[in-house]
Design a protein around this motif. Structure first.
Motif, PDB file in Angstrom:
ATOM      1  N   THR A 279      54.674  10.971  58.320  1.00 35.94           N
ATOM      2  CA  THR A 279      55.721   9.992  58.005  1.00 35.94           C
ATOM      3  C   THR A 279      55.676   9.688  56.509  1.00 35.94           C
ATOM      4  N   LYS A 280      56.326   8.613  56.108  1.00 36.61           N
ATOM      5  CA  LYS A 280      56.309   8.209  54.705  1.00 36.61           C
ATOM      6  C   LYS A 280      54.943   7.675  54.286  1.00 36.61           C
TER       7      LYS A 280
ATOM      8  N   HIS B 205      50.442  10.711  47.640  1.00 33.29           N
ATOM      9  CA  HIS B 205      50.877   9.585  46.825  1.00 33.29           C
ATOM     10  C   HIS B 205      49.970   9.500  45.591  1.00 33.29           C
TER      11      HIS B 205
ATOM     12  N   CYS C  62      54.020   4.743  51.675  1.00 34.14           N
ATOM     13  CA  CYS C  62      55.287   4.188  51.173  1.00 34.14           C
ATOM     14  C   CYS C  62      56.005   3.316  52.195  1.00 34.14           C
ATOM     15  N   ALA C  63      55.514   3.270  53.435  1.00 32.59           N
ATOM     16  CA  ALA C  63      56.189   2.504  54.483  1.00 32.59           C
ATOM     17  C   ALA C  63      55.167   1.696  55.286  1.00 32.59           C
TER      18      ALA C  63
END
Length: 182
Positions: A58-59, A32, A62-63
């Motif tokens: 995973t994300k 990121h 962002c999650a």
């Protein structure tokens, strides 16, 4: 215009003598725009320490409702929730309620001690939570190895990691702050 994630590829040769896990894999990590190389390397080490063909990123950042990594069961439940950093105590409690096991990898030096002083009493009640500190001074040489294409040989023996990348040979000794209840 939003900044895009930077893609990193890591080819790992894992020899986890402690768990009897031996595998070769190539991982794709998306960094990121707000993520540091240190955090990226901690995520990679978390994968190596829990190496499993079914373990996935995973994300992440962002999650809010997902960990950095997880291992899901065949019926869709979460067998192992793996996070990094110094999350809020409520996030870890929620993770413990959603999954069979939770592992948190911390890496922020003195900040970890302060975080533990604030959250330790509440987190100690979570039987399925394990917290492992990655010493900041031992991480620094690994962070210097962060490249868009990495090839690492990782050996885990008696709780210690030995990482070889090119001419570099680096050791790291994770410290268990809290273990799962026996």
């Amino acid at each position: 215009m939003a900044l895009k994630a930077t893609i990193f590829k890591a080819t790992l040769n894992i020899a986890d003598i402690d768990r009897g896990v031996y595998l070769d894999t190539t991982l794709t990590l998306a960094r990121h725009p707000s993520e540091t190389d240190q955090r990226l390397i901690v995520r990679l080490l978390a994968w190596a320490l829990n190496a499993d063909e079914a373990l996935v990123f995973t994300k992440g950042l962002c999650a809010d409702d997902e960990p950095e990594l997880w291992l899901k069961s065949l019926h869709g439940g979460i067998d192992h929730w793996i996070d990094v950093g110094l999350p809020d105590e409520r996030r870890l409690k929620k993770a413990c309620n959603r999954s069979e096991q939770v592992t948190l990898y911390t890496y922020a030096g003195r900040s970890v001690d302060l975080w533990w002083q604030q959250n330790g009493a509440l987190l100690s009640k979570q039987d399925n939570l394990r917290i492992i500190d990655l010493p900041e001074e031992e991480l620094a040489p690994l962070v210097a190895l962060a490249e868009r294409n990495m090839q690492w040989q990782v050996t885990i023996s008696e709780g210690q990691l030995f990482i070889s990348a090119g001419d570099a040979n680096i050791g790291l000794t994770p410290v268990t702050r809290k273990d799962w209840a026996q």
